[in-house]
Structure formats: C-alpha cells, structure tokens
Design a protein around this motif. Structure first.
Motif, PDB file in Angstrom:
ATOM      1  N   SER A  10       0.842  -1.187   0.000  1.00  0.00           N
ATOM      2  CA  SER A  10       0.000   0.000   0.000  1.00  0.00           C
ATOM      3  C   SER A  10       0.880   1.240   0.000  1.00  0.00           C
ATOM      4  O   SER A  10       2.040   1.195   0.420  1.00  0.00           O
ATOM      5  N   LEU A  11       0.292   2.326  -0.466  1.00  0.00           N
ATOM      6  CA  LEU A  11       1.043   3.551  -0.664  1.00  0.00           C
ATOM      7  C   LEU A  11       0.099   4.729  -0.452  1.00  0.00           C
ATOM      8  O   LEU A  11      -1.004   4.749  -1.009  1.00  0.00           O
ATOM      9  N   ILE A  12       0.528   5.673   0.372  1.00  0.00           N
ATOM     10  CA  ILE A  12      -0.240   6.900   0.570  1.00  0.00           C
ATOM     11  C   ILE A  12       0.653   8.066   0.159  1.00  0.00           C
ATOM     12  O   ILE A  12       1.751   8.220   0.686  1.00  0.00           O
ATOM     13  N   VAL A  13       0.173   8.857  -0.795  1.00  0.00           N
ATOM     14  CA  VAL A  13       0.977   9.984  -1.267  1.00  0.00           C
ATOM     15  C   VAL A  13       0.134  11.249  -1.279  1.00  0.00           C
ATOM     16  O   VAL A  13      -1.100  11.195  -1.306  1.00  0.00           O
ATOM     17  N   GLN A  14       0.823  12.362  -1.270  1.00  0.00           N
ATOM     18  CA  GLN A  14       0.158  13.654  -1.389  1.00  0.00           C
ATOM     19  C   GLN A  14      -0.044  13.943  -2.874  1.00  0.00           C
ATOM     20  O   GLN A  14       0.813  13.605  -3.714  1.00  0.00           O
ATOM     21  N   GLU A  15      -1.147  14.574  -3.176  1.00  0.00           N
ATOM     22  CA  GLU A  15      -1.422  14.949  -4.563  1.00  0.00           C
ATOM     23  C   GLU A  15      -0.247  15.726  -5.146  1.00  0.00           C
ATOM     24  O   GLU A  15       0.334  16.595  -4.490  1.00  0.00           O
ATOM     25  N   GLY A  16       0.121  15.375  -6.370  1.00  0.00           N
ATOM     26  CA  GLY A  16       1.230  16.057  -7.030  1.00  0.00           C
ATOM     27  C   GLY A  16       2.554  15.311  -6.939  1.00  0.00           C
ATOM     28  O   GLY A  16       3.491  15.618  -7.683  1.00  0.00           O
ATOM     29  N   LYS A  17       2.637  14.354  -6.027  1.00  0.00           N
ATOM     30  CA  LYS A  17       3.871  13.595  -5.870  1.00  0.00           C
ATOM     31  C   LYS A  17       3.970  12.471  -6.899  1.00  0.00           C
ATOM     32  O   LYS A  17       2.960  11.968  -7.375  1.00  0.00           O
ATOM     33  N   PRO A  81      -5.965  12.612  -7.228  1.00  0.00           N
ATOM     34  CA  PRO A  81      -6.926  11.733  -6.541  1.00  0.00           C
ATOM     35  C   PRO A  81      -7.548  10.698  -7.469  1.00  0.00           C
ATOM     36  O   PRO A  81      -7.884   9.595  -7.030  1.00  0.00           O
ATOM     37  N   SER A  82      -7.659  11.018  -8.757  1.00  0.00           N
ATOM     38  CA  SER A  82      -8.242  10.054  -9.702  1.00  0.00           C
ATOM     39  C   SER A  82      -7.346   8.838  -9.931  1.00  0.00           C
ATOM     40  O   SER A  82      -7.791   7.822 -10.470  1.00  0.00           O
ATOM     41  N   HIS A  83      -6.102   8.925  -9.524  1.00  0.00           N
ATOM     42  CA  HIS A  83      -5.197   7.771  -9.647  1.00  0.00           C
ATOM     43  C   HIS A  83      -5.392   6.749  -8.525  1.00  0.00           C
ATOM     44  O   HIS A  83      -4.866   5.643  -8.594  1.00  0.00           O
ATOM     45  N   ALA A  84      -6.139   7.116  -7.518  1.00  0.00           N
ATOM     46  CA  ALA A  84      -6.330   6.204  -6.387  1.00  0.00           C
ATOM     47  C   ALA A  84      -7.024   4.922  -6.812  1.00  0.00           C
ATOM     48  O   ALA A  84      -7.895   4.926  -7.677  1.00  0.00           O
ATOM     49  N   GLY A  85      -6.621   3.826  -6.184  1.00  0.00           N
ATOM     50  CA  GLY A  85      -7.198   2.526  -6.504  1.00  0.00           C
ATOM     51  C   GLY A  85      -6.206   1.426  -6.194  1.00  0.00           C
ATOM     52  O   GLY A  85      -5.198   1.649  -5.532  1.00  0.00           O
ATOM     53  N   ILE A  86      -6.500   0.257  -6.708  1.00  0.00           N
ATOM     54  CA  ILE A  86      -5.594  -0.875  -6.538  1.00  0.00           C
ATOM     55  C   ILE A  86      -4.968  -1.191  -7.895  1.00  0.00           C
ATOM     56  O   ILE A  86      -5.672  -1.342  -8.889  1.00  0.00           O
ATOM     57  N   SER A  98      -0.397 -18.997 -22.801  1.00  0.00           N
ATOM     58  CA  SER A  98      -1.357 -20.015 -22.385  1.00  0.00           C
ATOM     59  C   SER A  98      -2.739 -19.449 -22.166  1.00  0.00           C
ATOM     60  O   SER A  98      -3.663 -20.195 -21.942  1.00  0.00           O
ATOM     61  N   GLU A  99      -2.873 -18.150 -22.200  1.00  0.00           N
ATOM     62  CA  GLU A  99      -4.140 -17.480 -21.945  1.00  0.00           C
ATOM     63  C   GLU A  99      -4.489 -17.420 -20.473  1.00  0.00           C
ATOM     64  O   GLU A  99      -5.477 -16.832 -20.112  1.00  0.00           O
ATOM     65  N   LYS A 100      -3.701 -18.082 -19.638  1.00  0.00           N
ATOM     66  CA  LYS A 100      -4.030 -18.081 -18.220  1.00  0.00           C
ATOM     67  C   LYS A 100      -3.085 -17.129 -17.508  1.00  0.00           C
ATOM     68  O   LYS A 100      -1.886 -17.356 -17.413  1.00  0.00           O
ATOM     69  N   LEU A 101      -3.608 -16.016 -17.044  1.00  0.00           N
ATOM     70  CA  LEU A 101      -2.781 -15.030 -16.371  1.00  0.00           C
ATOM     71  C   LEU A 101      -2.695 -15.326 -14.878  1.00  0.00           C
ATOM     72  O   LEU A 101      -3.665 -15.752 -14.267  1.00  0.00           O
ATOM     73  N   VAL A 102      -1.520 -15.051 -14.321  1.00  0.00           N
ATOM     74  CA  VAL A 102      -1.378 -15.051 -12.863  1.00  0.00           C
ATOM     75  C   VAL A 102      -1.224 -13.595 -12.449  1.00  0.00           C
ATOM     76  O   VAL A 102      -0.697 -12.770 -13.199  1.00  0.00           O
ATOM     77  N   PHE A 103      -1.686 -13.277 -11.250  1.00  0.00           N
ATOM     78  CA  PHE A 103      -1.704 -11.890 -10.806  1.00  0.00           C
ATOM     79  C   PHE A 103      -0.933 -11.714  -9.510  1.00  0.00           C
ATOM     80  O   PHE A 103      -0.857 -12.621  -8.675  1.00  0.00           O
ATOM     81  N   GLY A 104      -0.366 -10.524  -9.338  1.00  0.00           N
ATOM     82  CA  GLY A 104       0.151 -10.127  -8.052  1.00  0.00           C
ATOM     83  C   GLY A 104      -1.009  -9.804  -7.122  1.00  0.00           C
ATOM     84  O   GLY A 104      -2.166  -9.759  -7.547  1.00  0.00           O
ATOM     85  N   LYS A 105      -0.695  -9.550  -5.847  1.00  0.00           N
ATOM     86  CA  LYS A 105      -1.757  -9.305  -4.871  1.00  0.00           C
ATOM     87  C   LYS A 105      -2.249  -7.870  -4.876  1.00  0.00           C
ATOM     88  O   LYS A 105      -3.210  -7.539  -4.191  1.00  0.00           O
ATOM     89  N   GLY A 106      -1.567  -7.029  -5.634  1.00  0.00           N
ATOM     90  CA  GLY A 106      -2.043  -5.663  -5.776  1.00  0.00           C
ATOM     91  C   GLY A 106      -1.356  -4.674  -4.863  1.00  0.00           C
ATOM     92  O   GLY A 106      -0.823  -5.027  -3.800  1.00  0.00           O
ATOM     93  N   THR A 107      -1.350  -3.422  -5.296  1.00  0.00           N
ATOM     94  CA  THR A 107      -0.845  -2.298  -4.504  1.00  0.00           C
ATOM     95  C   THR A 107      -1.970  -1.291  -4.366  1.00  0.00           C
ATOM     96  O   THR A 107      -2.499  -0.812  -5.366  1.00  0.00           O
ATOM     97  N   LYS A 108      -2.317  -1.003  -3.115  1.00  0.00           N
ATOM     98  CA  LYS A 108      -3.399  -0.050  -2.870  1.00  0.00           C
ATOM     99  C   LYS A 108      -2.827   1.358  -2.789  1.00  0.00           C
ATOM    100  O   LYS A 108      -2.001   1.651  -1.931  1.00  0.00           O
ATOM    101  N   LEU A 109      -3.270   2.224  -3.696  1.00  0.00           N
ATOM    102  CA  LEU A 109      -2.774   3.598  -3.749  1.00  0.00           C
ATOM    103  C   LEU A 109      -3.832   4.564  -3.246  1.00  0.00           C
ATOM    104  O   LEU A 109      -4.965   4.569  -3.727  1.00  0.00           O
ATOM    105  N   THR A 110      -3.435   5.407  -2.294  1.00  0.00           N
ATOM    106  CA  THR A 110      -4.279   6.490  -1.797  1.00  0.00           C
ATOM    107  C   THR A 110      -3.581   7.799  -2.133  1.00  0.00           C
ATOM    108  O   THR A 110      -2.380   7.949  -1.864  1.00  0.00           O
ATOM    109  N   VAL A 111      -4.315   8.721  -2.730  1.00  0.00           N
ATOM    110  CA  VAL A 111      -3.759  10.038  -3.056  1.00  0.00           C
ATOM    111  C   VAL A 111      -4.550  11.078  -2.273  1.00  0.00           C
ATOM    112  O   VAL A 111      -5.750  11.271  -2.506  1.00  0.00           O
ATOM    113  N   ASN A 112      -3.878  11.727  -1.360  1.00  0.00           N
ATOM    114  CA  ASN A 112      -4.538  12.742  -0.540  1.00  0.00           C
ATOM    115  C   ASN A 112      -4.496  14.114  -1.201  1.00  0.00           C
ATOM    116  O   ASN A 112      -3.443  14.542  -1.673  1.00  0.00           O
ATOM    117  N   PRO A 113      -5.645  14.792  -1.238  1.00  0.00           N
ATOM    118  CA  PRO A 113      -5.685  16.112  -1.879  1.00  0.00           C
ATOM    119  C   PRO A 113      -4.873  17.146  -1.079  1.00  0.00           C
ATOM    120  O   PRO A 113      -4.640  16.987   0.097  1.00  0.00           O
TER     121      PRO A 113
END
Lengths: 113, 115
Positions: A10-17, A81-86, A98-113
């Motif tokens: 997970s990642l929390i950043v200030q807007e503009g960073k 802020p519109s970049h926030a998500g996983i 093979s058509e079968k994708l494997v996925f990472g567990k994701g990175t949760k991004l929070t962008v604070n205004p």
C-alpha cells in the motif's frame, strides 16, 4: 508455478507527488499486464509489455519491463486523486501464451488532496 | 464499447443455497475465466474455459462448478454456498491463442455475501 510479488502493498501519497509500484516475477515474463481497480469494481486494462527494455506511457502513467524480463515498474507522475485505486500486475504463465494469467496481490494507492 | 457483463453487483445468499453467477461477453472471445478476490490473497482462479462446453479447473475449484453452453456465457455455480465463499467474484474473457495487447477484459464484479 509463476508468482508475482508486488511492492509496496500500500502507498499513501500527497497529490502532485510521483510514485513507483514494482512487480517482480519468479520466472521470465513473456507478457506483463498492468490493471487498475477502483474499490469494489472490476479491473481496467492499463498497459501490456512484452519485450525486454520496453516502456509504454499513457497520460501520466509509465510502465517499464526490465531487460531480463523479470521485473516491471509502474510510475505515476504528479499523482491526482483520480489515480487512487488498486494496481495489479498480471503475467502470461507460459511462453506460448497459455491465456491463463497469474496476478500479483495488488498495490493499494491512496492520493490525498 | 466491448463488454463483460456480470448479472449482479451485490448478492446475499443463505448457507446451503445453490447460487448462480452469470457472465456474458459480447466480444466473441474464446476464453472465459472466473476469479475470486479476497483481501491479502489477491485474485485466485476458480475455473476457466477455452471453448463452448469445455472447462478446466483453476487453483481453487472446490465447492464450485461452471457451465458454458454458449460461447458468450460462462456461469459459476456454488453448489451449496458456505460462509467462506463470501467474496468478490470477477469474470474475465480474452481472445484465443497468444494474448496480444489487451490481456483480459473484466466484468465489474459480483460481491457475494453468504450468511
């Protein structure tokens, strides 16, 4: 079997960073996909990388695949802020596509205004 | 605009019920997939299908079955729902052969709660 490790979790950043998310594979990547997921919704395709050293950009998001094709990074410039998500990386699990994708567990991004 | 449509966004079912999750794609894709997504575990593949009436087990098929009678429709069936099947379910589809450019197209997801 192939595993994808994403960092940070997970990642929390200030807007503009600027920020970078990494995706590391236990095996050679034959196709690496980046997706974004808004909370509680489906995944939206961002970019796909195949060749070692390849780099693609869309608006303020740049994705790179290293020469050895075992690591990819996603860089966001001047975050909003519109970049926030996983953010999830996915990879083809075999050389022949093979058509079968494997996925990472994701990175949760929070962008604070 | 191409689409993968999941029939329900939110679903609440009782333990022991038989549950059907429907997925329809309008892109003439050969391949269709069902994943579940849980916090800390990421996306896990339940079942997938490369063709009509064809199915293959993914990583966590126990407690689930699937049906693909038509190319555009892929159904996930929980034979007897249990509380540990409470999750976000995601359907996806892709072209046959080596994936090029777009990988999967995902539906919006169904958040299933089993009480």
């Amino acid at each position: 079997s192939q595993e994808l490790e994403q960092s940070p979790q997970s990642l929390i950043v200030q807007e503009g960073k600027n920020l970078t998310i990494n995706c590391t594979s236990s095996k050679t990547l034959y196709g690496l996909y980046w997706y974004k997921q808004k909370y509680g919704e489906g995944l939206i395709f961002l970019m796909m990388l195949q060749k070692g050293g390849e780099e693609k950009s869309h608006e303020k998001i740049t994705a790179k695949l290293d020469e050895k094709k075992q690591q990819s990074s996603l860089h966001i410039t001047a975050s909003q802020p519109s970049h926030a998500g996983i953010y999830l990386c996915g990879a083809d699990s075999s050389r022949g596509g093979s058509e079968k994708l494997v996925f990472g567990k994701g990175t949760k991004l929070t962008v604070n205004p | 605009d191409v689409k993968v449509t999941q029939s329900s966004r939110y679903l609440v079912k009782r333990t022991g019920e038989k549950v059907f999750l429907e997925c329809v794609q309008d892109m003439d894709h050969e391949n269709m997939f069902w994943y579940r997504q849980d916090p800390g575990l990421g996306l896990r593949l339940i079942y997938f299908s490369y063709d009509v009436k064809m199915k293959e087990k993914g990583d966590i098929p126990e407690g689930y079955s699937v049906s693909r009678e038509k190319k555009e429709r892929f159904s996930l069936i929980l034979e007897s729902a249990s509380t540990n099947q409470t999750s976000m379910y995601l359907c996806a589809s892709s072209f046959g052969g080596p994936t090029v450019n777009y990988g999967y197209t995902f539906g919006s997801g169904t958040r299933l709660t089993v009480v």
